[in-house]
Design a protein around this motif. Structure first.
Motif, PDB file in Angstrom:
ATOM      1  N   TYR A  59       0.246  -2.454  19.583  1.00 50.96           N
ATOM      2  CA  TYR A  59      -0.560  -1.495  20.343  1.00 50.96           C
ATOM      3  C   TYR A  59      -0.850  -0.264  19.477  1.00 50.96           C
ATOM      4  N   PRO A  60      -1.701  -0.424  18.447  1.00 51.72           N
ATOM      5  CA  PRO A  60      -1.970   0.697  17.539  1.00 51.72           C
ATOM      6  C   PRO A  60      -2.683   1.845  18.238  1.00 51.72           C
ATOM      7  N   LEU A  61      -2.527   3.046  17.679  1.00 51.89           N
ATOM      8  CA  LEU A  61      -3.151   4.220  18.278  1.00 51.89           C
ATOM      9  C   LEU A  61      -4.665   4.166  18.160  1.00 51.89           C
ATOM     10  N   ALA A  62      -5.319   4.591  19.218  1.00 49.27           N
ATOM     11  CA  ALA A  62      -6.777   4.683  19.211  1.00 49.27           C
ATOM     12  C   ALA A  62      -7.218   5.720  18.191  1.00 49.27           C
ATOM     13  N   GLY A  63      -8.245   5.385  17.424  1.00 51.59           N
ATOM     14  CA  GLY A  63      -8.805   6.313  16.456  1.00 51.59           C
ATOM     15  C   GLY A  63      -8.045   6.424  15.162  1.00 51.59           C
ATOM     16  N   ASP A  64      -6.945   5.688  15.015  1.00 47.40           N
ATOM     17  CA  ASP A  64      -6.117   5.817  13.813  1.00 47.40           C
ATOM     18  C   ASP A  64      -6.801   5.129  12.637  1.00 47.40           C
ATOM     19  N   PRO A  65      -7.246   5.897  11.622  1.00 47.27           N
ATOM     20  CA  PRO A  65      -7.999   5.298  10.519  1.00 47.27           C
ATOM     21  C   PRO A  65      -7.136   4.478   9.566  1.00 47.27           C
ATOM     22  N   LYS A  66      -5.826   4.684   9.591  1.00 49.60           N
ATOM     23  CA  LYS A  66      -4.932   4.004   8.656  1.00 49.60           C
ATOM     24  C   LYS A  66      -4.247   2.775   9.271  1.00 49.60           C
ATOM     25  N   TYR A  67      -3.867   2.870  10.545  1.00 45.98           N
ATOM     26  CA  TYR A  67      -3.046   1.816  11.150  1.00 45.98           C
ATOM     27  C   TYR A  67      -3.706   1.101  12.327  1.00 45.98           C
ATOM     28  N   GLY A  68      -4.934   1.463  12.663  1.00 43.83           N
ATOM     29  CA  GLY A  68      -5.557   0.834  13.818  1.00 43.83           C
ATOM     30  C   GLY A  68      -6.999   0.460  13.580  1.00 43.83           C
ATOM     31  N   PRO A  69      -7.621  -0.214  14.560  1.00 46.01           N
ATOM     32  CA  PRO A  69      -9.051  -0.522  14.450  1.00 46.01           C
ATOM     33  C   PRO A  69      -9.866   0.763  14.370  1.00 46.01           C
ATOM     34  N   LYS A  70     -10.896   0.753  13.577  1.00 45.49           N
ATOM     35  CA  LYS A  70     -11.691   1.962  13.359  1.00 45.49           C
ATOM     36  C   LYS A  70     -12.842   2.062  14.356  1.00 45.49           C
ATOM     37  N   LYS A  71     -13.203   3.318  14.690  1.00 48.02           N
ATOM     38  CA  LYS A  71     -14.414   3.641  15.464  1.00 48.02           C
ATOM     39  C   LYS A  71     -14.466   2.941  16.811  1.00 48.02           C
ATOM     40  N   THR A  72     -13.333   2.878  17.507  1.00 53.06           N
ATOM     41  CA  THR A  72     -13.338   2.236  18.826  1.00 53.06           C
ATOM     42  C   THR A  72     -13.529   3.252  19.951  1.00 53.06           C
ATOM     43  N   LEU A  73     -13.135   4.499  19.719  1.00 54.27           N
ATOM     44  CA  LEU A  73     -13.343   5.575  20.677  1.00 54.27           C
ATOM     45  C   LEU A  73     -13.921   6.780  19.939  1.00 54.27           C
ATOM     46  N   HIS A 128       4.705   9.194   9.872  1.00 44.23           N
ATOM     47  CA  HIS A 128       3.808   8.324  10.652  1.00 44.23           C
ATOM     48  C   HIS A 128       4.580   7.454  11.649  1.00 44.23           C
ATOM     49  N   GLN A 129       5.737   7.920  12.125  1.00 44.24           N
ATOM     50  CA  GLN A 129       6.618   7.037  12.909  1.00 44.24           C
ATOM     51  C   GLN A 129       5.946   6.414  14.129  1.00 44.24           C
ATOM     52  N   ILE A 130       5.336   7.218  14.991  1.00 46.01           N
ATOM     53  CA  ILE A 130       4.716   6.672  16.199  1.00 46.01           C
ATOM     54  C   ILE A 130       3.568   5.735  15.836  1.00 46.01           C
ATOM     55  N   ARG A 131       2.779   6.134  14.846  1.00 45.71           N
ATOM     56  CA  ARG A 131       1.629   5.320  14.437  1.00 45.71           C
ATOM     57  C   ARG A 131       2.079   3.957  13.914  1.00 45.71           C
ATOM     58  N   VAL A 132       3.133   3.951  13.100  1.00 45.88           N
ATOM     59  CA  VAL A 132       3.644   2.702  12.529  1.00 45.88           C
ATOM     60  C   VAL A 132       4.313   1.846  13.603  1.00 45.88           C
ATOM     61  N   HIS A 133       5.130   2.464  14.448  1.00 45.07           N
ATOM     62  CA  HIS A 133       5.851   1.707  15.470  1.00 45.07           C
ATOM     63  C   HIS A 133       4.917   1.074  16.498  1.00 45.07           C
ATOM     64  N   MET A 134       3.898   1.813  16.931  1.00 42.43           N
ATOM     65  CA  MET A 134       2.996   1.245  17.942  1.00 42.43           C
ATOM     66  C   MET A 134       2.164   0.115  17.339  1.00 42.43           C
ATOM     67  N   LYS A 135       1.783   0.247  16.079  1.00 34.08           N
ATOM     68  CA  LYS A 135       1.103  -0.868  15.409  1.00 34.08           C
ATOM     69  C   LYS A 135       2.029  -2.081  15.321  1.00 34.08           C
ATOM     70  N   ASP A 165       0.868  -1.182   0.000  1.00 35.41           N
ATOM     71  CA  ASP A 165       0.000   0.000   0.000  1.00 35.41           C
ATOM     72  C   ASP A 165       0.900   1.225   0.000  1.00 35.41           C
ATOM     73  N   ARG A 166       1.107   1.837  -1.164  1.00 36.41           N
ATOM     74  CA  ARG A 166       2.061   2.927  -1.290  1.00 36.41           C
ATOM     75  C   ARG A 166       1.608   4.203  -0.568  1.00 36.41           C
ATOM     76  N   GLN A 167       0.361   4.234  -0.110  1.00 36.58           N
ATOM     77  CA  GLN A 167      -0.125   5.386   0.647  1.00 36.58           C
ATOM     78  C   GLN A 167       0.177   5.253   2.136  1.00 36.58           C
ATOM     79  N   SER A 168       0.707   4.106   2.533  1.00 37.09           N
ATOM     80  CA  SER A 168       0.989   3.852   3.947  1.00 37.09           C
ATOM     81  C   SER A 168       2.470   3.571   4.158  1.00 37.09           C
ATOM     82  N   MET A 169       2.888   3.715   5.411  1.00 34.72           N
ATOM     83  CA  MET A 169       4.250   3.383   5.801  1.00 34.72           C
ATOM     84  C   MET A 169       4.224   2.081   6.598  1.00 34.72           C
ATOM     85  N   ALA A 170       5.386   1.437   6.695  1.00 31.07           N
ATOM     86  CA  ALA A 170       5.474   0.176   7.421  1.00 31.07           C
ATOM     87  C   ALA A 170       6.916  -0.048   7.855  1.00 31.07           C
TER      88      ALA A 170
END
Length: 303
Positions: free
Chosen positions: A245-259, A234-241, A195-200
């Motif tokens: 432990y993905p970030l809450a509310g993250d539409p790209k790297y985490g579960p959606k609509k949890t908070l 997206h360093q923190i978002r990618v690293h925590m995933k 997914d070239r729109q995302s980092m990993a």
């Protein structure tokens, strides 16, 4: 054509020149940097080099950055939350939901539009679309940014980022209960091959190091503080995933609509750097936004 001057520090001794330069700005790809080197836009100690040149400590590097295609960016009056300002630098607290700089097709309502209305003297190193912008935070991340008002300040602040002397601390809410109080994530980050729109985290990515500590644990979430050693997209978002432990509310790297939050729960709360002209160390702290505080109160009530 603008230029950046760098002095290679001991920790980058024997590193490839293209790798070092690509690490300065998250928007500069390795291939783009290699093209600049091929075109003779990069010199080391006054001489052109090849992309695989291995740097030595105290090498003097000059990078000439090609001028961007002209695009008009209009100043827009905004109520900016300015934490500090003098003739060289400005520190601003960006609200969540605001894009830092314009891009083709998205030329209005950005922080840069507001900065241009606030002050006319911004550095030109990053071109017309990103005047004064030394580093970025994502649209839905709130918090502190340093802005350069002239090229002298810009070069000095970039050098501090390269040499990892800028203090950047973020607060975040992540999924899951982290059992240990402290941790360091040392894993390279690059474009997601699927997914070239995302980092990993990728084997051939750029060095990325994040330190974190637990501030508070909840039933299904953890409140943490992260300190950046590097500044990848997206360093923190990618690293925590990456560590589960993905970030809450993250539409790209985490579960959606949890908070009940629109976008990731991430706030750049502490920013510290050495003033480029006076040599004084400055540090600023921005409190959590109200929306973030409400999330914490909600989680505390569910304990």
């Amino acid at each position: 054509m603008e230029q950046i001057r760098l002095t290679i520090e001991e920790e980058h001794h024997h590193e490839r020149i293209d790798k070092i330069i690509a690490g300065i700005n998250e928007e500069w790809s390795r291939s783009q940097v290699q093209q600049w080197i091929k075109e003779g836009l990069v010199t080391v100690n006054g001489k052109t080099v090849k992309a695989n040149y291995k740097c030595s400590a105290d090498d003097e590097v000059i990078i000439r950055i090609p001028d961007p295609e002209p695009l008009d960016v209009e100043p827009e009056e905004m109520d900016l939350d300015i934490y500090y300002e003098d003739a060289d630098v400005l520190v601003v607290n960006k609200p969540r939901g605001m894009v830092v700089h314009p891009a083709p097709g998205h030329m209005r309502g950005t922080l840069v539009n507001g900065l241009l209305a606030h002050c006319k003297d911004l550095s030109g190193i990053n071109g017309i679309l990103r005047p004064g912008i030394v580093h970025r935070i994502d649209k839905d991340t709130s918090g502190l940014l340093m802005v350069a008002k002239n090229d002298f300040a810009h070069e000095a602040l970039v050098n501090q980022l390269v040499n990892k002397t800028v203090t950047r601390k973020y607060k975040a809410i992540v999924h899951g209960v982290i059992p240990h109080d402290y941790g360091t994530i040392d894993a390279p980050i690059g474009r997601d091959k699927h997914d070239r729109q995302s980092m990993a985290v990728t084997e051939d990515g750029k060095e990325a190091v994040t330190h974190f500590r637990v501030l508070e644990r909840f039933k299904k979430f953890t409140f943490i503080e992260c300190q950046l050693e590097t500044g990848r997209t997206h360093q923190i978002r990618v690293h925590m995933k990456y560590i589960g432990y993905p970030l809450a509310g993250d539409p790209k790297y985490g579960p959606k609509k949890t908070l009940p939050i629109d976008g990731q729960a991430l706030h750049a709360g502490v920013l510290g750097f050495t003033h480029p002209r006076t040599g004084e160390y400055l540090q600023f702290e921005a409190p959590l936004p109200e929306e973030f505080e409400r999330l914490l109160q909600l989680l505390r009530s569910e304990k």
